[in-house]
Design an enzyme around this catalytic site. Structure first.
Site, PDB file in Angstrom:
ATOM      1  N   CYS A  43      37.735  49.523  66.324  1.00 54.66           N
ATOM      2  CA  CYS A  43      37.761  48.623  67.476  1.00 54.66           C
ATOM      3  C   CYS A  43      36.350  48.082  67.648  1.00 54.66           C
ATOM      4  O   CYS A  43      35.611  47.935  66.675  1.00 54.66           O
ATOM      5  CB  CYS A  43      38.276  49.337  68.725  1.00 54.66           C
ATOM      6  SG  CYS A  43      37.207  50.663  69.296  1.00 54.66           S
TER       7      CYS A  43
ATOM      8  N   HIS B 263      32.912  45.698  77.802  1.00 56.84           N
ATOM      9  CA  HIS B 263      34.169  46.062  77.157  1.00 56.84           C
ATOM     10  C   HIS B 263      35.287  45.962  78.191  1.00 56.84           C
ATOM     11  O   HIS B 263      35.393  46.794  79.085  1.00 56.84           O
ATOM     12  CB  HIS B 263      34.058  47.484  76.608  1.00 56.84           C
ATOM     13  CG  HIS B 263      35.176  47.894  75.692  1.00 56.84           C
ATOM     14  ND1 HIS B 263      36.450  48.133  76.136  1.00 56.84           N
ATOM     15  CD2 HIS B 263      35.190  48.104  74.350  1.00 56.84           C
ATOM     16  CE1 HIS B 263      37.210  48.489  75.107  1.00 56.84           C
ATOM     17  NE2 HIS B 263      36.466  48.477  74.017  1.00 56.84           N
TER      18      HIS B 263
END
Length: 646
Positions: free
Chosen positions: A426, A585
């Site tokens: 990720c 994020h």
């Protein structure tokens, strides 16, 4: 679906050369006044463009074999070429005449006159890619070792293509003949039949069988001869041209409208990649009527859009016949043919074609834009992360020794190649499935550069690295696949013996640094410990703060440079002007949404000022997917930092 998306990406390689070829052929056709007055210039340009357009199917065979291979390799392209040569040679009319004992080649089933088509090219490309992926590592006995590995690929491909050619020998004429018979029947249905023809004409392009229908309506197979009668001006006014007219508004206006919609919906970081193919395709479609560069750009990536396009073509054909409007072409339904045939005695109300075209431009644009956004269709510039490889910001084919060393050490610390079952990443961490979790050496991972290791449960293991994790993952994949050797000296450094550890007591506490930022996202500010992910909550990635968002746009919290963007668009990294490295994020585990509901608004390396929009997201979609929307803001390069918002 991933297969179709990968196939669509592979098709972009040969399609990219077609717009220029189409334009050259169109200019040649224009200069020669529709082929009536050829000269040196028109012949030169026509030959240049035709060299590619006439061999489009061959380009597909080679390009798809290269694109569908697990690793881009000339061997796979050679295999695609071998398959094409075998299949088309075994099925060409002269060869078929020998099989069937026919003395006159002209008496061979007409289906074999059209065997060199895009459909066969795609099949041959897939055969070449399959044989490469399956047999490139084949090891033969010593006596036959010369033919081991990649040398075996072309041999196996030839054998597989032989079987496919035998199957096509029986299947192809039956399918082709069935379409001709069907075409002769729909002639009796009036405008509705014309609409069916237009629909099937587009729908059959991927398999190359549109030629069968065209032969019924454009030529003299069923006595219609629409194309030749129009060009000669000897048809029936008000009738001749009805099987060609409806293509003009679609090719000149509709498809360019679709191209604009696809460009505007492309991810910001990929707009430049989509721009070239879509602009070139739109130009060749409008001016020349060569639509393949645009159609193949989305027919496999988003099949529902292609079916919609085929339906719109059928409707356009029916409307043109009803109005009535009549126009024909010698090359295709583009601007050049429209101008050349404007004064043809068979042309009826040609001025309505641009009027219809404007209507179709907005219809295509609106429908394509809505479908792409509503259903997150993977049109050019919107492909999944694991589908796109070449041409993205993470194209790491040139290995960096630093990451190879780190990757090699990670592999060893994870228990070796065979212990790694799945490997993904990720924004900041490796996500893996490990066969035997007990073999994972967290201390060795830490020494190799990991910021931390998480074991969510079962066989899942996550290794936190940072925003350059993609390069480590690529290096690990290369080593695991045997594409590169582990660098010398990459073995993990030995652990320090306890006796060597200093027992000195450190009394100085490192000074904390306060990083004051503009709040990058509307919402409630909470402690980092509230984030339901230990990687963030425990400060493994670094210190920071979090936001429970109520807004939907992340803006730059200070002046700086974009350090990294991500294909899933769920995070962005910045390097502030004072050197502070930040990661924002959005949500937890939102990488699994693969960009659905997210849009990156900046590019890597772009200079930004405080307040510049960085990314946009759909809060409702995050919640619907079952992910927490809490958004950590992390300092990556200063473990003593304290983040505050002014």
């Amino acid at each position: 679906m991933k297969f179709l998306q990968r196939l669509g990406r592979s098709i972009m390689l040969p399609v990219a050369v077609l717009p220029v070829a189409a334009i050259l052929s169109g200019i040649s056709y224009w200069i020669s006044n529709g082929g009536k007055s050829p000269n040196l210039v028109s012949a030169f340009l026509g030959a240049a463009g035709g060299s590619l357009l006439d061999n489009m199917a061959l380009l597909f065979a080679v390009g798809i074999a290269l694109g569908m291979a697990q690793k881009s390799d000339g061997t796979s392209a050679l295999a695609g070429l071998v398959s094409w040569l075998v299949v088309t040679t075994l099925l060409k009319p002269e060869t078929v005449a020998l099989y069937t004992g026919i003395a006159d080649v002209n008496e061979v089933d007409p289906a074999f006159l059209k065997v060199q088509n895009v459909f066969v090219g795609i099949i041959c490309g897939l055969i070449g890619a399959f044989c490469y992926n399956r047999f490139k590592d084949t090891k033969l006995p010593d006596a036959l070792s010369f033919f081991s590995g990649k040398r075996s690929v072309a041999i196996v491909t030839a054998g597989a293509s032989l079987v496919v050619a035998i199957a096509l020998f029986f299947i192809w004429p039956w399918v082709y003949g069935g379409l001709v018979t069907f075409g002769e029947w729909i002639v009796t249905l009036g405008p509705f039949g014309t609409g069916i023809y237009g629909f099937l004409n587009r729908l059959l392009i991927p398999v190359g069988l549109h030629h069968a229908l065209n032969s019924v309506f454009w030529f003299d197979v069923a006595g219609i001869n629409d194309l030749n009668n129009f060009l000669s001006g000897e048809g029936t006014y008000g009738v001749t041209g009805q099987y060609m007219t409806g293509f003009f508004p679609i090719m000149m206006f509709g498809l360019p409208g679709a191209a604009l919609a696809m460009y505007l919906t492309a991810k910001t970081t990929r707009k430049k990649l989509a721009y070239g193919i879509l602009l070139g395709g739109a130009i060749s479609s409008f001016f020349v009527g060569v639509t393949e560069p645009l159609e193949f750009a989305f027919m496999f990536l988003a099949p529902v859009l292609y079916v919609t396009h085929a339906l719109f073509t059928g409707i356009s054909m029916a409307i043109s016949q009803i109005l009535p409007v009549r126009m024909g072409f010698g090359f295709s339904g583009g601007f050049i043919d429209l101008v050349l045939n404007w004064m043809n005695p068979m042309a009826q109300n040609p001025w309505l074609i641009p009027v219809m075209g404007v209507f179709w431009f907005f219809i295509y644009f609106g429908v394509f834009y809505f479908f792409i956004k509503r259903f997150n269709l993977k049109t050019p510039g919107r492909e999944d992360d694991d589908i796109l490889g070449e041409g993205t910001e993470y194209d790491t084919h040139v290995a960096d020794d630093k990451y190879l060393v780190t990757g090699s050490r990670f592999i060893d610390a994870l228990g070796g190649k065979d212990n790694i079952l799945e490997l993904e990443n990720c924004a900041t961490r490796l996500r893996m499935e490990i066969d035997d979790v007990s073999k994972v050496d967290e201390t060795a991972l830490k020494r190799a550069g990991a910021a931390g290791t998480m074991k969510p449960g079962g066989k899942s293991v996550q290794v936190v690295y940072g925003t350059n994790v993609q390069f480590v993952k690529d290096a690990m994949e290369q080593i695991i696949a045997g594409e590169v050797a582990a660098p010398s000296g990459a073995a993990p450094e030995p652990a320090i013996a306890p006796a060597a550890v200093s027992t000195a007591v450190l009394t100085d506490t490192p000074a904390t640094t306060t990083v004051t930022l503009r709040q990058p996202l509307e919402g409630k500010v909470v402690s980092l410990s509230a984030v339901p992910d230990p990687t963030f909550a425990q400060g493994i990635m670094g210190p920071g703060i979090a936001i429970e968002p109520t807004g939907n746009t992340v803006v730059a919290p200070a002046d700086g440079t974009i350090g990294a963007t991500f294909d899933s668009s769920h995070a962005v990294a910045l390097v502030l002007d004072d050197g502070t490295e930040l990661l924002i994020h959005v949500g937890i585990d939102t990488v699994g949404m693969k960009g659905d509901g997210f849009e990156t608004l900046v590019e890597k390396g772009q200079k930004v000022t405080a307040g510049t929009p960085l990314l946009r997201f759909d809060l409702a979609k995050i919640h619907a997917a079952g992910h927490p929307s809490i958004t950590p803001v992390i300092v990556l390069n200063n473990e003593n930092a304290v983040v505050s918002f002014d």
